[in-house]
Design an enzyme around this catalytic site. Sequence first.
Site, PDB file in Angstrom:
ATOM      1  N   SER A 184      10.612   1.223 -14.114  1.00 14.39           N
ATOM      2  CA  SER A 184      11.316   1.120 -12.832  1.00 14.39           C
ATOM      3  C   SER A 184      12.778   0.753 -13.081  1.00 14.39           C
ATOM      4  O   SER A 184      13.490   1.473 -13.768  1.00 14.39           O
ATOM      5  CB  SER A 184      10.597   0.107 -11.927  1.00 14.39           C
ATOM      6  N   GLU A 222      10.715   9.969 -12.103  1.00 14.58           N
ATOM      7  CA  GLU A 222       9.749   9.380 -11.166  1.00 14.58           C
ATOM      8  C   GLU A 222      10.505   8.451 -10.237  1.00 14.58           C
ATOM      9  O   GLU A 222      11.632   8.054 -10.514  1.00 14.58           O
ATOM     10  CB  GLU A 222       8.648   8.629 -11.918  1.00 14.58           C
ATOM     11  N   HIS A 274       5.049   4.438 -11.100  1.00 12.99           N
ATOM     12  CA  HIS A 274       4.557   3.478 -10.116  1.00 12.99           C
ATOM     13  C   HIS A 274       3.138   3.878  -9.709  1.00 12.99           C
ATOM     14  O   HIS A 274       2.635   4.911 -10.128  1.00 12.99           O
ATOM     15  CB  HIS A 274       5.470   3.436  -8.890  1.00 12.99           C
TER      16      HIS A 274
END
Length: 320
Positions: free
Chosen positions: A127, A225, A287
């Site tokens: 992330s 992503e 995620h």
Amino acid sequence: MSERFPGGAGGDASITVPTLPRRLRPGDTVALVAPAGPVDPVLLEHGTEVLTELGLRVVHGASILAREGYLAGPDAARAADLQDAWCDPGVAAVICARGGYGSTRLLGLLDWDAMAAAGPKILLGSSDITALHRAFADRLGLATLFGPMPATTVIGDPEGPEPATLAHLREALFEGGVTAPIIGDRVIVPGRAEGRLTGGNLALLAALCGTRYAMRARGRIVLLEDVAEEPYRIDRMVTQLLQAGCLDGAAGIVLGSWVECGDPLPTLAERLAPLDVPVLAGLTVGHGTPQMSVWLESNVAIVTESYSLSGMFRDSDAAT
């Protein structure tokens, strides 16, 4: 040996072949730090227990539970925890407790010469930690592990870690482990490709455009992503990467999870198919649940006939 990546992202830069760090052995010490958002102490406690049960000795950064608004304490404290852990010769891996926001704010505060002198070790996170992955590749020439973090529900849930996530992480982290191929569910452009894996979270890659840490995709397989982004925002960020030259020369694209993003695949297909390289979607990386682990800057292969992304990390290639 080096490769040159002309134009676009970061200009004409010389990038050395990355160092693969030694993977972990039972009894190794790992340090948990919080370079981004504030950490939930309950999730941290349970995530620490999970790592301990893997046979690791776990230490925490001094300010890991600090909080300053949407950050895990002041920038200087977060940077100091990260650097102190990295420069500690007794620490074999630095594991980021969670993402959130704030990692980009540390890039100008770290003593990169001191961190380079400390030698290679594992950096694990995902992330927002994409910013650190890019910087560690650029400044330290190091392969890093993009994967689940201990103070998140997928590892640190009081009910226990998500089994497939933990199993894949164990294989990626420890010596002798062989990670199974990660299987997608949709082919946007068929084909096969090999190359070093780069990329990560789309929002962070877009935020790094125009900096020395901008992604350079030439000859690479690019991972993208994100979470909680509407398709029009995903369009905007992919367009930014395209216009900045960050995707020039990419060998292939793998699309991870898009949790709470509606259905971005039509948009992603429209923007990425013209690159005319293999594009595989639906990989459980990023995620959501489960979350598979991938070594950025290591060699991987896309085979769209089998919907697979395979890693090629070999312990014989790693630092000793």
